[in-house]
Design a protein around this motif. Sequence first.
Motif, PDB file in Angstrom:
ATOM      1  N   THR A   1      -0.226 -10.016  -7.380  1.00  0.00           N
ATOM      2  CA  THR A   1       0.201  -8.797  -6.708  1.00  0.00           C
ATOM      3  C   THR A   1      -1.003  -7.878  -6.544  1.00  0.00           C
ATOM      4  N   VAL A   2      -1.198  -7.360  -5.340  1.00  0.00           N
ATOM      5  CA  VAL A   2      -2.275  -6.422  -5.048  1.00  0.00           C
ATOM      6  C   VAL A   2      -1.636  -5.160  -4.491  1.00  0.00           C
ATOM      7  N   THR A   3      -1.912  -4.018  -5.121  1.00  0.00           N
ATOM      8  CA  THR A   3      -1.402  -2.750  -4.617  1.00  0.00           C
ATOM      9  C   THR A   3      -2.573  -1.826  -4.327  1.00  0.00           C
ATOM     10  N   ILE A   4      -2.472  -1.087  -3.237  1.00  0.00           N
ATOM     11  CA  ILE A   4      -3.535  -0.205  -2.779  1.00  0.00           C
ATOM     12  C   ILE A   4      -2.948   1.194  -2.650  1.00  0.00           C
ATOM     13  N   THR A   5      -3.612   2.165  -3.271  1.00  0.00           N
ATOM     14  CA  THR A   5      -3.149   3.543  -3.257  1.00  0.00           C
ATOM     15  C   THR A   5      -4.312   4.471  -2.932  1.00  0.00           C
ATOM     16  N   SER A   6      -4.054   5.504  -2.153  1.00  0.00           N
ATOM     17  CA  SER A   6      -5.068   6.536  -1.950  1.00  0.00           C
ATOM     18  C   SER A   6      -4.597   7.807  -2.637  1.00  0.00           C
TER      19      SER A   6
ATOM     20  N   ASN B   1       0.837  -1.193   0.000  1.00  0.00           N
ATOM     21  CA  ASN B   1       0.000   0.000   0.000  1.00  0.00           C
ATOM     22  C   ASN B   1       0.872   1.243   0.000  1.00  0.00           C
ATOM     23  N   MET B   2       0.274   2.335  -0.484  1.00  0.00           N
ATOM     24  CA  MET B   2       0.994   3.601  -0.535  1.00  0.00           C
ATOM     25  C   MET B   2      -0.014   4.729  -0.305  1.00  0.00           C
ATOM     26  N   ILE B   3       0.304   5.612   0.601  1.00  0.00           N
ATOM     27  CA  ILE B   3      -0.541   6.769   0.837  1.00  0.00           C
ATOM     28  C   ILE B   3      -0.128   7.839  -0.163  1.00  0.00           C
ATOM     29  N   GLY B   4      -1.085   8.258  -0.965  1.00  0.00           N
ATOM     30  CA  GLY B   4      -0.817   9.266  -1.974  1.00  0.00           C
ATOM     31  C   GLY B   4      -1.148  10.661  -1.477  1.00  0.00           C
ATOM     32  N   PRO B   5      -1.023  11.664  -2.357  1.00  0.00           N
ATOM     33  CA  PRO B   5      -1.309  13.040  -1.969  1.00  0.00           C
ATOM     34  C   PRO B   5      -2.790  13.255  -1.657  1.00  0.00           C
ATOM     35  N   ILE B   6      -3.058  14.163  -0.743  1.00  0.00           N
ATOM     36  CA  ILE B   6      -4.435  14.502  -0.379  1.00  0.00           C
ATOM     37  C   ILE B   6      -4.964  15.585  -1.313  1.00  0.00           C
ATOM     38  N   GLU B   7      -4.078  16.461  -1.782  1.00  0.00           N
ATOM     39  CA  GLU B   7      -4.475  17.549  -2.662  1.00  0.00           C
ATOM     40  C   GLU B   7      -4.265  17.164  -4.120  1.00  0.00           C
TER      41      GLU B   7
ATOM     42  N   GLN C   1      -1.041  19.512 -16.517  1.00  0.00           N
ATOM     43  CA  GLN C   1      -2.190  18.659 -16.811  1.00  0.00           C
ATOM     44  C   GLN C   1      -2.641  18.020 -15.496  1.00  0.00           C
ATOM     45  N   PRO C   2      -3.916  18.198 -15.122  1.00  0.00           N
ATOM     46  CA  PRO C   2      -4.373  17.632 -13.848  1.00  0.00           C
ATOM     47  C   PRO C   2      -4.348  16.100 -13.860  1.00  0.00           C
ATOM     48  N   VAL C   3      -3.972  15.526 -12.737  1.00  0.00           N
ATOM     49  CA  VAL C   3      -3.946  14.068 -12.584  1.00  0.00           C
ATOM     50  C   VAL C   3      -5.288  13.638 -12.013  1.00  0.00           C
ATOM     51  N   LYS C   4      -6.032  12.812 -12.768  1.00  0.00           N
ATOM     52  CA  LYS C   4      -7.349  12.362 -12.309  1.00  0.00           C
ATOM     53  C   LYS C   4      -7.242  11.188 -11.341  1.00  0.00           C
ATOM     54  N   GLY C   5      -6.299  10.315 -11.573  1.00  0.00           N
ATOM     55  CA  GLY C   5      -6.152   9.143 -10.721  1.00  0.00           C
ATOM     56  C   GLY C   5      -4.698   8.728 -10.631  1.00  0.00           C
ATOM     57  N   LEU C   6      -4.393   7.960  -9.615  1.00  0.00           N
ATOM     58  CA  LEU C   6      -3.016   7.557  -9.383  1.00  0.00           C
ATOM     59  C   LEU C   6      -2.996   6.092  -8.957  1.00  0.00           C
ATOM     60  N   TYR C   7      -2.275   5.279  -9.686  1.00  0.00           N
ATOM     61  CA  TYR C   7      -2.084   3.869  -9.363  1.00  0.00           C
ATOM     62  C   TYR C   7      -0.591   3.602  -9.282  1.00  0.00           C
TER      63      TYR C   7
ATOM     64  N   VAL D   1      -7.396   0.261  -6.001  1.00  0.00           N
ATOM     65  CA  VAL D   1      -6.853  -1.075  -5.827  1.00  0.00           C
ATOM     66  C   VAL D   1      -6.474  -1.603  -7.207  1.00  0.00           C
ATOM     67  N   ALA D   2      -5.233  -2.037  -7.365  1.00  0.00           N
ATOM     68  CA  ALA D   2      -4.767  -2.623  -8.626  1.00  0.00           C
ATOM     69  C   ALA D   2      -4.341  -4.059  -8.358  1.00  0.00           C
ATOM     70  N   VAL D   3      -4.738  -4.946  -9.243  1.00  0.00           N
ATOM     71  CA  VAL D   3      -4.418  -6.368  -9.095  1.00  0.00           C
ATOM     72  C   VAL D   3      -3.704  -6.834 -10.359  1.00  0.00           C
ATOM     73  N   GLY D   4      -2.594  -7.500 -10.181  1.00  0.00           N
ATOM     74  CA  GLY D   4      -1.866  -8.075 -11.305  1.00  0.00           C
ATOM     75  C   GLY D   4      -1.610  -9.547 -11.040  1.00  0.00           C
ATOM     76  N   SER D   5      -1.760 -10.355 -12.073  1.00  0.00           N
ATOM     77  CA  SER D   5      -1.515 -11.794 -11.901  1.00  0.00           C
ATOM     78  C   SER D   5      -0.878 -12.355 -13.160  1.00  0.00           C
ATOM     79  N   GLU D   6      -0.317 -13.523 -13.015  1.00  0.00           N
ATOM     80  CA  GLU D   6       0.245 -14.163 -14.190  1.00  0.00           C
ATOM     81  C   GLU D   6      -0.902 -14.623 -15.082  1.00  0.00           C
TER      82      GLU D   6
END
Length: 102
Positions: free
Chosen positions: A57-62, A27-33, A40-46, A69-74
């Motif tokens: 692999t499961v990654t969680i970002t705010s 997991n990763m805590i992203g920016p609040i602002e 160019q404005p960033v709409k989302g961040l993964y 939530v992003a999920v990657g698998s073979e």
Amino acid sequence: MRKYRGPEATAGYIHNTLKNSSMAVSNMIGPIEKMALSDQPVKGLYFMAVNVPQSLTVTITSYMDQLRVAVGSEKGLIDPIKFRTCTEKAFSMIFDAAVKSK
């Protein structure tokens, strides 16, 4: 470890630890602002770790108080339709439980 043995030894240690597991969750805590790249404005961040030896692999970002939530698998490990149905049902159950508790 990096301070005493260097970045190569640290990377090797982490890789050896990861190759002995079949799943990783991070997991990763992203920016609040709101942020922008080249005005160019960033709409989302993964974020996703690539070339890891895990089957799943499961990654969680705010980002701006939104959970991503992003999920990657073979290839061929998970049936995508069944996974999507189960994930939507799980998030719906979590949301319903959270709304009831207020």
